[in-house]
Design a protein around this motif. Structure first.
Motif, short mmCIF file in Angstrom:
data_model
loop_
_atom_site.label_atom_id
_atom_site.label_comp_id
_atom_site.label_asym_id
_atom_site.label_seq_id
_atom_site.Cartn_x
_atom_site.Cartn_y
_atom_site.Cartn_z
N GLN A 244 7.93 -2.20 6.24
CA GLN A 244 7.78 -0.82 6.66
C GLN A 244 6.29 -0.55 6.84
O GLN A 244 5.51 -0.82 5.94
N ILE A 245 5.92 -0.06 8.01
CA ILE A 245 4.54 0.28 8.30
C ILE A 245 4.53 1.72 8.77
O ILE A 245 5.15 2.05 9.79
N LEU A 246 3.85 2.60 8.04
CA LEU A 246 3.72 4.00 8.42
C LEU A 246 2.28 4.26 8.80
O LEU A 246 1.37 3.95 8.03
N LEU A 247 2.08 4.82 9.96
CA LEU A 247 0.72 5.13 10.42
C LEU A 247 0.39 6.57 10.18
O LEU A 247 1.16 7.44 10.24
N LYS B 127 0.85 -1.19 0.00
CA LYS B 127 0.00 0.00 0.00
C LYS B 127 0.89 1.24 0.00
O LYS B 127 1.03 1.92 1.01
N ALA C 190 3.22 3.38 2.80
CA ALA C 190 2.62 3.07 4.09
C ALA C 190 2.82 1.62 4.50
O ALA C 190 2.93 1.31 5.69
N LEU C 191 2.89 0.71 3.55
CA LEU C 191 3.08 -0.71 3.85
C LEU C 191 3.88 -1.34 2.72
O LEU C 191 3.40 -1.41 1.58
#
Length: 182
Positions: free
Chosen positions: A179-182, A150, A153-154
């Motif tokens: 990598q996970i961005l909130l 995504k 973000a992911l």
């Protein structure tokens, strides 16, 4: 902290406590500022995206320290290339405040989007943790693949890294990460 993002410029300016990583309570203050110019910001991406940036981190923890950097990044269609250089007269990092070290670092990345979800990249990193000592530079050569689930973000990351160290034995790493961005 004050931030702004406009078509031709963006900035991030802030004043912080200099005790990075909560090592002690309020030993001094620190200013961090970064400014980017976007010369192609009014062209709607027709000629790509160009960012020219620079910044400084300066503070006081027992004595003064300063880290200054410059950045150039360009994206056009499926290509991305960037360069960043930093120079430090003392610095504040994960191992604590280092007053007596003058360090410098540089990296460059070249990436190509094979598909909208898959990106191949190569990268060169160089870090001299103490310019007053010879033969202690560290260099890393990376080849990798990013898979975007995504956008930024992911994503999944697979990298092979060859580490060339002047002071210690060379090494190899295989990195699998997310990598996970909130």
């Amino acid at each position: 902290r004050v931030t702004g993002n406009y078509s031709l410029v963006d900035y991030d300016l802030g004043i912080y406590d200099s005790s990075s990583y909560f090592q002690s309570f309020m030993p001094g203050t620190q200013f961090i500022g970064w400014l980017n110019f976007k010369p192609l910001g009014l062209t709607d991406g027709k000629y790509g995206k160009l960012n020219l940036g620079g910044g400084i981190q300066t503070g006081n923890q027992d004595t003064s320290y300063r880290v200054a950097g410059a950045y150039i990044g360009y994206e056009y269609k499926k290509w991305l290339v960037n360069f960043e250089f930093s120079d430090a007269n003392g610095y504040n990092g994960p191992i604590g405040y280092v007053v007596d070290k003058k360090a410098s670092g540089f990296y460059s990345t070249l990436a190509y989007r094979i598909t909208p979800k898959v990106q191949a990249l190569i990268r060169y990193d160089e870090f001299d943790p103490n310019k007053m000592i010879t033969n202690n530079t560290r260099r890393e050569y990376t080849a990798g693949i990013n898979y975007f689930i995504k956008g930024q973000a992911l994503k999944m990351v697979l990298n092979y890294v060859f580490c060339q160290n002047d002071a210690t034995k060379d090494s190899h790493r295989l990195i699998l990460g997310t990598q996970i961005l909130l």
